[in-house]
Each structure stands twice: as structure tokens, then as C-alpha cells.
Motif scaffolding. Sequence first.
Motif, mmCIF file in Angstrom:
data_model
loop_
_atom_site.group_PDB
_atom_site.id
_atom_site.type_symbol
_atom_site.label_atom_id
_atom_site.label_comp_id
_atom_site.label_asym_id
_atom_site.label_seq_id
_atom_site.Cartn_x
_atom_site.Cartn_y
_atom_site.Cartn_z
ATOM 1 N N GLY A 27 -3.798 -6.038 -20.862
ATOM 2 C CA GLY A 27 -4.385 -5.340 -19.725
ATOM 3 C C GLY A 27 -3.829 -3.936 -19.590
ATOM 4 O O GLY A 27 -2.673 -3.670 -19.915
ATOM 5 N N TRP A 43 -5.289 -9.721 -26.330
ATOM 6 C CA TRP A 43 -5.668 -8.869 -25.201
ATOM 7 C C TRP A 43 -4.438 -8.354 -24.451
ATOM 8 O O TRP A 43 -3.460 -9.081 -24.265
ATOM 9 C CB TRP A 43 -6.556 -9.641 -24.227
ATOM 10 C CG TRP A 43 -7.934 -9.881 -24.741
ATOM 11 C CD1 TRP A 43 -8.384 -10.983 -25.404
ATOM 12 C CD2 TRP A 43 -9.042 -8.981 -24.662
ATOM 13 N NE1 TRP A 43 -9.706 -10.837 -25.744
ATOM 14 C CE2 TRP A 43 -10.140 -9.619 -25.296
ATOM 15 C CE3 TRP A 43 -9.226 -7.711 -24.121
ATOM 16 C CZ2 TRP A 43 -11.387 -9.034 -25.391
ATOM 17 C CZ3 TRP A 43 -10.465 -7.119 -24.223
ATOM 18 C CH2 TRP A 43 -11.531 -7.771 -24.849
ATOM 19 N N GLN A 48 -8.610 -2.101 -20.732
ATOM 20 C CA GLN A 48 -7.847 -3.102 -21.462
ATOM 21 C C GLN A 48 -7.875 -2.771 -22.947
ATOM 22 O O GLN A 48 -8.767 -2.061 -23.419
ATOM 23 C CB GLN A 48 -8.380 -4.521 -21.249
ATOM 24 C CG GLN A 48 -9.809 -4.762 -21.672
ATOM 25 C CD GLN A 48 -10.784 -4.634 -20.524
ATOM 26 O OE1 GLN A 48 -10.434 -4.842 -19.376
ATOM 27 N NE2 GLN A 48 -12.022 -4.292 -20.831
ATOM 28 N N THR A 61 -13.120 -1.186 -22.933
ATOM 29 C CA THR A 61 -12.193 -1.885 -23.833
ATOM 30 C C THR A 61 -11.876 -1.017 -25.035
ATOM 31 O O THR A 61 -12.781 -0.558 -25.734
ATOM 32 C CB THR A 61 -12.805 -3.213 -24.322
ATOM 33 O OG1 THR A 61 -13.027 -4.069 -23.201
ATOM 34 C CG2 THR A 61 -11.878 -3.901 -25.318
#
Length: 546
Positions: free
Chosen positions: A222, A220, A209, A36
Amino acid sequence: MSHAPTHVTCSAVSFDWPDGTPVFDGFHWAVGPGRTGLIGLNGCGKSTLLKLVAGELSPGEGQISVAGTLGYLPQNVTLDTGARVDEVLGIRTTRAALHAIEAGEATEANFAAVGDDWDVEERALATLDQLGLARIGLDRTVGELSGGECVLLRLAALLLARPDVLLLDEPTNNLDLRARHRLYAAVESWNGVMVLVSHDRELLERVDQIADLRDGEVRWYGGNFTDYEAMLAAEQEAAERMVRVAEGDVERQKRELAEAHLKLARRKRYGQKMFENKREPKIVMGARKRAAQESAGKHRIMHTEKLAEARERLDQAVEAVRDDAEIRIELPATQVHPGRRVLTLTDLHLAHGARVEGEWEVRGPERIALVGGNGSGKTTLLRTIAGLLPPASGEAVTHVPTRFLPQRLDVLDDGRTVAENVARFAPHASNNVIRARLAHFLFRGARADRAAGTLSGGERFRAALAALLLAEPAPQLLMLDEPTNNLDLASARQLTGALESYEGALLVASHDVPFLESIGITRWLLLDGTLRPTTAQEVRESRWDG
């Protein structure tokens, strides 16, 4: 690594700095397996969030849970210069017991210290090799390593420990191009939970992500950074469309309200005329007047409410459009005329071995990129030119007012406010002048009264840059050492904008090739034992960097 599901969870977390500045309020966040990329404007709380998860800070309210073991690489790695490599890797005790057993000291204590870790040296050396550190071995001390090698060594210790959750805060800071590619490979091979804060676009292209931290909340996206930019661009295009629609709605409601007022005024004039001419019975005219007033009131209230609603929709639409402010300044006093001598280096030998043969000059408002591998002496050269280090031999002479911004940004006094720090460099400027100038560096109002010690990396850089550029006399040679370290992508753009206004000579040491190209470099110099010309293409291909 354990086989249980690993994750990081923040539930209703609140955190304020000691001076009362809020960072998080009822913050929720959950991260599962995968890589992340945590991004956001400087000062939004990215590094603070990692420190909270790592347990270096405690939330005022709420809970943070980490399932599995955790490893954390902070933004500024500081290691004991007297510590040995095997000590930093956390294997010194095991290694000593292993060597003792091999030497015939087969004691119970030594066997207990080794446990099942009989291949600890092989794994440690393999990990060092993975990060390009094989040559340093396990017995050298930290004081013999460069800043970039210390970062990689700390990362090697984390990889060797194999935690379930790995937190990396600006891991490519101080790394040359070769070391960065080693780190990229390590990130790509990671299989657990990884959260990395970075302004390095190439690193962000390797995540699964993107978590965008803004105004105390995470959104968020992707995919990698390119995917994020595409989705964000589509979002912003839609948001700007909504602003145009909302603006049109507000104008329409304004017209309808004005038309309603006009109609009501006409009715009032007509009723007054009827009353004066007494064409209807008094009781009928009175009832008609009351009804008209009541209807007028309802009509006016309805259109006023519609206008208020339209304005509220416009405000909401405007909020959805990002406005990452840019630095806008005028610095005419920094101007250097073409041909004017700015800097002369003569047979300069640096304290740590690198040298400049013969005479080397900077003239006029040149913009020079200083590149080279970690440990090649770039920082030493800048500090020598700035007069902070004596040369081993030869001389460095500056012919114009000069300012140097070091990597550590230690030109600021942490106990003073931003405004007070700038005043130290411009003692003859009034408080009003200083605050007006700071506003151009995005320190407006109360932001100028924040203590330097409470600023984020990017804010601190902006404050330090303001102090140097607004100094008296104005610097006509500005030297920057790895200026994009700790800067998010928006802040890097802000720095580029600020340097566009600078009219003096620039000498910038950096591994960030896209940034160097963005500020209009006119000459590229490689420091690799000696100082010699190079090209942007050669730098990109890392021919000089192994």
C-alpha cells in the motif's frame, strides 16, 4: 465512463513465448479502482502482462477479464506520420460532420455522426491543453510532432475517450521535464482503474499502491514508491536476520551430528574392548551390540534429518533475500588520457535547425550531459556526431573510436542470439571469451543464446550496451540517447555500475536528472537553438524547459 464497478482480473493465466520461454504459469491477479504502479525487474513480464490485459497477446491457458472499457498506451508509441491530430484523437469523423452541419449540410447522416457530442472540439482542445499540446491544434499531421509530443498525443486520445481502465507502459519515456510534469498531473487526476509500468520514481510517488511482480507472482504494498521502499527494507532486514538465525542453526546441527558420531565411535570402541576381554556372557554382549547398533542408527538418522531440515530453512531464508545482480566489468582499453582530444565540433548547423557556434571540444574522459526540451535536436546532434546524419553545414570530427547507442536500440539484429550480436562487434574474439564477457553483463549460460527479438526492454539495453562496450576497437567515446528509457530501477543501477567501469568520454542525452547525477557528470550542456553551458540546478528547476 460507466458507473459499474471496474476491475481487471487474471485467473490461472499461463503464457509462453513462441520459443518456449515461460513468462506466467497459473498466474492470478486482480486490480480494482485507484492508481497501481506495476514494478519488477526487467524481463519479469510487466509489459507482457499489460499486453495480455489489453488483448494484444492471448494467454495459453486461463482467463483475463476487464470490467468496463479499456485504454492502453504501449511502451513504444508508433503513429502514422501522415495522420492528422484529430484523426489520432478519434474525432475526425465527428468533427467533419459537425463542420458540415455548421455549413448548412443538415443531413441525417451528419447528425448521426455527431450524436450528442456537440462539444467534441472544445473537449479535444482542453485535453490537448491539459498535456501542454494546445499549440499543435487539430489540423496538423503527426509528422510535424516530436517523439515526446506523439506520446502525449496518444495519451490525449485515451483521456478524451475516458476509458474505465487505463494501462500505461513507461509513459514518461522520451518526455522532457515539462511534459513529464503535465503527465504527472494527468495521472493524479485519474479516477478510474489505472495500471502503470514505470521506472520513473517521481511518477511512482503518485500511485495509491505498488504491485511488485517477481518470479511470476505479485506482492502488494500500500502507498507510493517511498512507502514501498520502506516496507521492502523492513522485509529484507527481517529476511537477513532469518538467514543469520538459519545459518547458526545449520552450524549447531553440524556440531551435534559430529558429537553424535564421536559418542557412537566411543561406544563402539568400548563394546569391542568388552567383547575382547569377555567380561560378560557372549549372548549378553551380542544383545548389547545389536541394541547399540540400532540406537546408533536411530541417533545418526535423527541428527542427519535435523541437519537437512536446518539447511532447508536456510535455503528458504536465503530465497527471501533479494539479490538483484549488478554488472561488473573491466574496460581498461576504453581509457582516455586527460587532455587528449576526443571530439571537435566546428560551426556545426544541424539538419533540423540547432547549431553549435565556433569551435567546441571534448578532451579527456569528460562526462557530459546533453539536456534540452523535446524537439530541441539532442538526438539529431548525437546522430550527426556518429556520422548517421550529414550536417547542414560545418563539421563534427571524432578523434577516437566512437560508439552510439540510440533510443531504439537498433544496433541489435533481432534474429541473432545475444552472443552472436556481440560477436558481430568483436569478430576476432573467441566464443569462450565472448561468453565470459557476457556473464559480466548478466547473460550467463543459456541466457546468452536467447534471440535479441525475445528480450525485454531492459535486457535488450543490457545486450546492446555489452555489444558496444565489448566492441573492437574499444570505444573511447560512448554516446547514449535516453539510456534509462525502458529500464527498471534495478537495471538503472546496473547501468550506473557498468558506466563506473568505463574509462572513456561519455556524452549522454537524457531527461533523467537523478541518473545523470549518479554517473558523475562533469559538464552540463543545454541544446536550445544553440549549445551552451548550464548547471544541474538549472536543469532541475527546468528554467530552460518552460
